[in-house]
Design a protein around this motif. Structure first.
Motif, PDB file in Angstrom:
ATOM      1  N   GLY A  70       0.681  -1.466  -0.201  1.00  0.00           N
ATOM      2  CA  GLY A  70      -0.020  -0.118  -0.047  1.00  0.00           C
ATOM      3  C   GLY A  70       0.811   1.379  -0.018  1.00  0.00           C
ATOM      4  O   GLY A  70       0.260   2.294   0.122  1.00  0.00           O
ATOM      5  N   VAL A  71       2.336   1.111   0.074  1.00  0.00           N
ATOM      6  CA  VAL A  71       2.950   2.341  -0.147  1.00  0.00           C
ATOM      7  C   VAL A  71       3.197   2.914  -1.355  1.00  0.00           C
ATOM      8  O   VAL A  71       3.581   2.204  -2.346  1.00  0.00           O
ATOM      9  N   ASP A  72       2.978   4.389  -1.618  1.00  0.00           N
ATOM     10  CA  ASP A  72       3.132   4.912  -2.909  1.00  0.00           C
ATOM     11  C   ASP A  72       4.673   5.184  -3.024  1.00  0.00           C
ATOM     12  O   ASP A  72       5.068   6.310  -2.321  1.00  0.00           O
ATOM     13  N   PRO A  73       5.564   4.606  -3.823  1.00  0.00           N
ATOM     14  CA  PRO A  73       6.850   4.988  -4.026  1.00  0.00           C
ATOM     15  C   PRO A  73       7.310   6.430  -4.525  1.00  0.00           C
ATOM     16  O   PRO A  73       8.281   7.137  -4.072  1.00  0.00           O
ATOM     17  N   HIS A  74       6.213   7.023  -5.301  1.00  0.00           N
ATOM     18  CA  HIS A  74       6.305   8.271  -5.634  1.00  0.00           C
ATOM     19  C   HIS A  74       6.491   9.269  -4.590  1.00  0.00           C
ATOM     20  O   HIS A  74       6.895  10.496  -4.577  1.00  0.00           O
ATOM     21  N   LEU A  75       5.584   9.007  -3.722  1.00  0.00           N
ATOM     22  CA  LEU A  75       5.635   9.948  -2.252  1.00  0.00           C
ATOM     23  C   LEU A  75       6.238   9.573  -1.416  1.00  0.00           C
ATOM     24  O   LEU A  75       6.387  10.340  -0.326  1.00  0.00           O
ATOM     25  N   TYR A  76       7.171   8.591  -1.150  1.00  0.00           N
ATOM     26  CA  TYR A  76       7.658   8.049  -0.269  1.00  0.00           C
ATOM     27  C   TYR A  76       8.934   9.088   0.308  1.00  0.00           C
ATOM     28  O   TYR A  76       9.484   9.347  -0.602  1.00  0.00           O
ATOM     29  N   LYS A  77       8.773   9.164   1.430  1.00  0.00           N
ATOM     30  CA  LYS A  77       9.960   9.870   2.076  1.00  0.00           C
ATOM     31  C   LYS A  77      10.659   8.969   3.169  1.00  0.00           C
ATOM     32  O   LYS A  77       9.954   8.620   4.111  1.00  0.00           O
ATOM     33  N   ALA A  78      12.098   8.821   3.253  1.00  0.00           N
ATOM     34  CA  ALA A  78      12.644   8.182   4.216  1.00  0.00           C
ATOM     35  C   ALA A  78      12.691   8.654   5.519  1.00  0.00           C
ATOM     36  O   ALA A  78      12.907   9.733   5.543  1.00  0.00           O
ATOM     37  N   ALA A 217       3.347  -4.455 -23.757  1.00  0.00           N
ATOM     38  CA  ALA A 217       3.476  -5.723 -23.851  1.00  0.00           C
ATOM     39  C   ALA A 217       2.290  -6.722 -24.083  1.00  0.00           C
ATOM     40  O   ALA A 217       2.666  -7.518 -24.757  1.00  0.00           O
ATOM     41  N   TYR A 218       1.305  -6.541 -23.593  1.00  0.00           N
ATOM     42  CA  TYR A 218       0.093  -7.351 -23.728  1.00  0.00           C
ATOM     43  C   TYR A 218      -0.924  -7.104 -24.413  1.00  0.00           C
ATOM     44  O   TYR A 218      -2.197  -7.656 -24.532  1.00  0.00           O
ATOM     45  N   ASP A 219      -0.873  -5.642 -25.274  1.00  0.00           N
ATOM     46  CA  ASP A 219      -1.873  -5.443 -26.300  1.00  0.00           C
ATOM     47  C   ASP A 219      -3.418  -5.144 -25.579  1.00  0.00           C
ATOM     48  O   ASP A 219      -4.273  -5.489 -25.881  1.00  0.00           O
ATOM     49  N   ILE A 220      -3.213  -4.217 -24.772  1.00  0.00           N
ATOM     50  CA  ILE A 220      -4.230  -3.594 -24.072  1.00  0.00           C
ATOM     51  C   ILE A 220      -4.257  -2.031 -23.872  1.00  0.00           C
ATOM     52  O   ILE A 220      -3.269  -1.629 -23.541  1.00  0.00           O
ATOM     53  N   GLU A 221      -5.184  -1.431 -24.287  1.00  0.00           N
ATOM     54  CA  GLU A 221      -5.284  -0.008 -24.028  1.00  0.00           C
ATOM     55  C   GLU A 221      -5.159   0.337 -22.834  1.00  0.00           C
ATOM     56  O   GLU A 221      -6.005   0.020 -21.919  1.00  0.00           O
ATOM     57  N   VAL A 222      -4.410   1.231 -22.313  1.00  0.00           N
ATOM     58  CA  VAL A 222      -4.362   1.792 -20.669  1.00  0.00           C
ATOM     59  C   VAL A 222      -4.595   3.302 -20.880  1.00  0.00           C
ATOM     60  O   VAL A 222      -3.911   4.156 -21.514  1.00  0.00           O
ATOM     61  N   VAL A 223      -5.396   3.744 -19.882  1.00  0.00           N
ATOM     62  CA  VAL A 223      -5.859   5.111 -19.671  1.00  0.00           C
ATOM     63  C   VAL A 223      -5.780   5.243 -18.310  1.00  0.00           C
ATOM     64  O   VAL A 223      -6.409   4.672 -17.553  1.00  0.00           O
ATOM     65  N   GLY A 224      -5.136   6.377 -17.898  1.00  0.00           N
ATOM     66  CA  GLY A 224      -5.291   6.673 -16.440  1.00  0.00           C
ATOM     67  C   GLY A 224      -5.685   8.033 -16.337  1.00  0.00           C
ATOM     68  O   GLY A 224      -5.696   8.872 -16.852  1.00  0.00           O
ATOM     69  N   LEU A 225      -6.233   7.935 -14.922  1.00  0.00           N
ATOM     70  CA  LEU A 225      -7.023   9.488 -14.398  1.00  0.00           C
ATOM     71  C   LEU A 225      -5.780  10.369 -14.217  1.00  0.00           C
ATOM     72  O   LEU A 225      -5.710  11.390 -14.740  1.00  0.00           O
ATOM     73  N   GLN A 226      -4.880  10.148 -13.383  1.00  0.00           N
ATOM     74  CA  GLN A 226      -3.490  10.815 -13.226  1.00  0.00           C
ATOM     75  C   GLN A 226      -2.615  10.199 -13.968  1.00  0.00           C
ATOM     76  O   GLN A 226      -2.620   9.580 -14.851  1.00  0.00           O
ATOM     77  N   GLY A 227      -1.405  11.164 -14.061  1.00  0.00           N
ATOM     78  CA  GLY A 227      -0.220  10.677 -14.911  1.00  0.00           C
ATOM     79  C   GLY A 227       0.367   9.786 -14.457  1.00  0.00           C
ATOM     80  O   GLY A 227       0.054   9.048 -13.405  1.00  0.00           O
ATOM     81  N   ILE A 228       1.636   9.637 -14.961  1.00  0.00           N
ATOM     82  CA  ILE A 228       2.644   8.541 -14.492  1.00  0.00           C
ATOM     83  C   ILE A 228       2.915   8.565 -12.864  1.00  0.00           C
ATOM     84  O   ILE A 228       2.713   7.400 -12.411  1.00  0.00           O
ATOM     85  N   SER A 229       3.124   9.777 -12.501  1.00  0.00           N
ATOM     86  CA  SER A 229       3.476   9.864 -11.082  1.00  0.00           C
ATOM     87  C   SER A 229       2.262  10.369 -10.416  1.00  0.00           C
ATOM     88  O   SER A 229       1.569  11.196 -10.761  1.00  0.00           O
ATOM     89  N   THR A 230       1.709   9.918  -9.073  1.00  0.00           N
ATOM     90  CA  THR A 230       0.865  10.124  -8.411  1.00  0.00           C
ATOM     91  C   THR A 230       0.939  11.383  -7.785  1.00  0.00           C
ATOM     92  O   THR A 230       0.123  12.342  -7.063  1.00  0.00           O
ATOM     93  N   VAL A 231       2.293  12.116  -8.154  1.00  0.00           N
ATOM     94  CA  VAL A 231       2.429  13.464  -7.415  1.00  0.00           C
ATOM     95  C   VAL A 231       1.630  14.554  -8.265  1.00  0.00           C
ATOM     96  O   VAL A 231       1.076  15.572  -7.651  1.00  0.00           O
ATOM     97  N   SER A 232       1.556  14.218  -9.435  1.00  0.00           N
ATOM     98  CA  SER A 232       0.680  15.066 -10.278  1.00  0.00           C
ATOM     99  C   SER A 232      -0.926  15.106  -9.848  1.00  0.00           C
ATOM    100  O   SER A 232      -1.445  13.855  -9.421  1.00  0.00           O
TER     101      SER A 232
END
Length: 316
Positions: A70-78, A217-232
């Motif tokens: 459940g941890v988001d690496p985009h937002l993770y702070k050490a 890789a597996y021939d399926i169209e992908v659409v995301g609400l946010q961008g690649i990073s959840t920071v956006s």
């Protein structure tokens, strides 16, 4: 009196040399304080890397993953505790490609002190990486979603372990071969299962655009609400865009992610229903983090199979 002082000084010097020799000897073998088993202490960032290192290292490694379920690496702070865990490791593995953006400076500083700090993505040819326009020339870091691409991290991990623990070479090489065979079968499974979804229904809608490599890789169209990073951030225009897409193409299901709040996708579902189309939440996918330890989804292979089975069941 002078003779006694001289002898005491000599004795002290010899004890100092002896202590230094013991310290150097201790640092030169993989039997550090607190690890009497003599295992190589490995600290990694994500669960996907942890599982891969365990498969390759077997009983010769002790793996500690900083980012759990459940941890988001985009937002993770050490934390301070994480710094200690990194400092105590014999070797560190991280994803790279800016996935651990907020930890980058820490990893660089540790590497400058001479500790092996390895990006598992380092051997992947640049031509194989996705570079979406929104990342302005930076590659998509979600390489584990294409199993054939993730397989390219195995020799990186194996070679790094052999360098720090040459006595384990035969074990590391044998385990790498075995794991490679398992992942080859997993890649084939993904291809076969996704192909069972009718082409017009083969659209994967998720909270953020993490599944780009999976789609390619597996021939399926992908659409995301946010961008690649959840920071956006996403806004009303993003929700409306997905609502129109789902309604027009009569898509059956959308998916939430274990490491991203569900409210974003729930807002999309509510919007679709307002325009008269019924869409369901097809299930929870594991994107930037695996499942809990001790469950099938708590392994890389189990996580991938869960995602594929959930997608196929909901879209087929």
């Amino acid at each position: 009196m002078k003779l006694m002082k001289s002898r005491l000084a000599l004795l002290g010097y010899l004890l100092l040399l002896s202590g230094c020799g013991l310290w150097i000897s201790a640092c030169s073998r993989h039997d550090p304080p607190g690890n009497p088993q003599g295992k190589v202490r490995v600290t990694v960032t994500t669960g996907m890397i942890a599982d891969t290192v365990r498969n390759i290292g077997g009983d010769r490694v002790q793996v500690d993953a900083l980012m759990g379920p459940g941890v988001d690496p985009h937002l993770y702070k050490a934390s301070e505790g994480d710094i200690s865990r990194l400092s105590e490791a014999d070797i560190i593995f991280y994803n790279g490609l800016n996935l651990e953006g907020k930890m980058g400076d820490i990893l660089v500083k540790i590497a400058r002190r001479g500790k092996p700090v390895i990006a598992v993505s380092e051997a992947i040819d640049q031509s194989l990486l996705r570079e979406p326009p929104e990342l302005e020339g930076h590659p998509d870091p979600h390489i584990w979603f294409d199993v054939s691409l993730w397989m390219k991290t195995l020799p990186v991990i194996s070679n790094a372990l052999i360098e720090i623990d040459p006595e384990g070479r035969s074990i590391y090489e044998a385990n790498t071969k075995t794991h490679q065979e398992k992942l080859t079968q997993l890649h084939d499974y993904c291809l076969e299962q996704i192909a069972t979804i009718p082409k017009e229904q083969r659209v994967l809608i998720t909270a953020h655009d993490a599944f780009g490599y999976f789609g390619r890789a597996y021939d399926i169209e992908v659409v995301g609400l946010q961008g690649i990073s959840t920071v956006s951030e996403y806004g009303l225009k993003d929700i409306q865009r997905l609502v129109e897409l789902i309604a027009q193409r009569k898509i059956k299901a959308v998916f939430v992610e274990s490491s991203v709040p569900k409210r974003s996708i729930e807002a999309v579902v509510a919007g679709v229903r307002q325009v008269g189309h019924q869409v369901t939440i097809g299930g929870e996918l594991f994107s930037d983090a695996m499942g809990a330890a001790g469950t099938p989804e708590g392994t890389y292979e189990g996580m991938v199979r869960h995602n594929v089975d959930t997608i196929v069941k909901s879209l087929k």
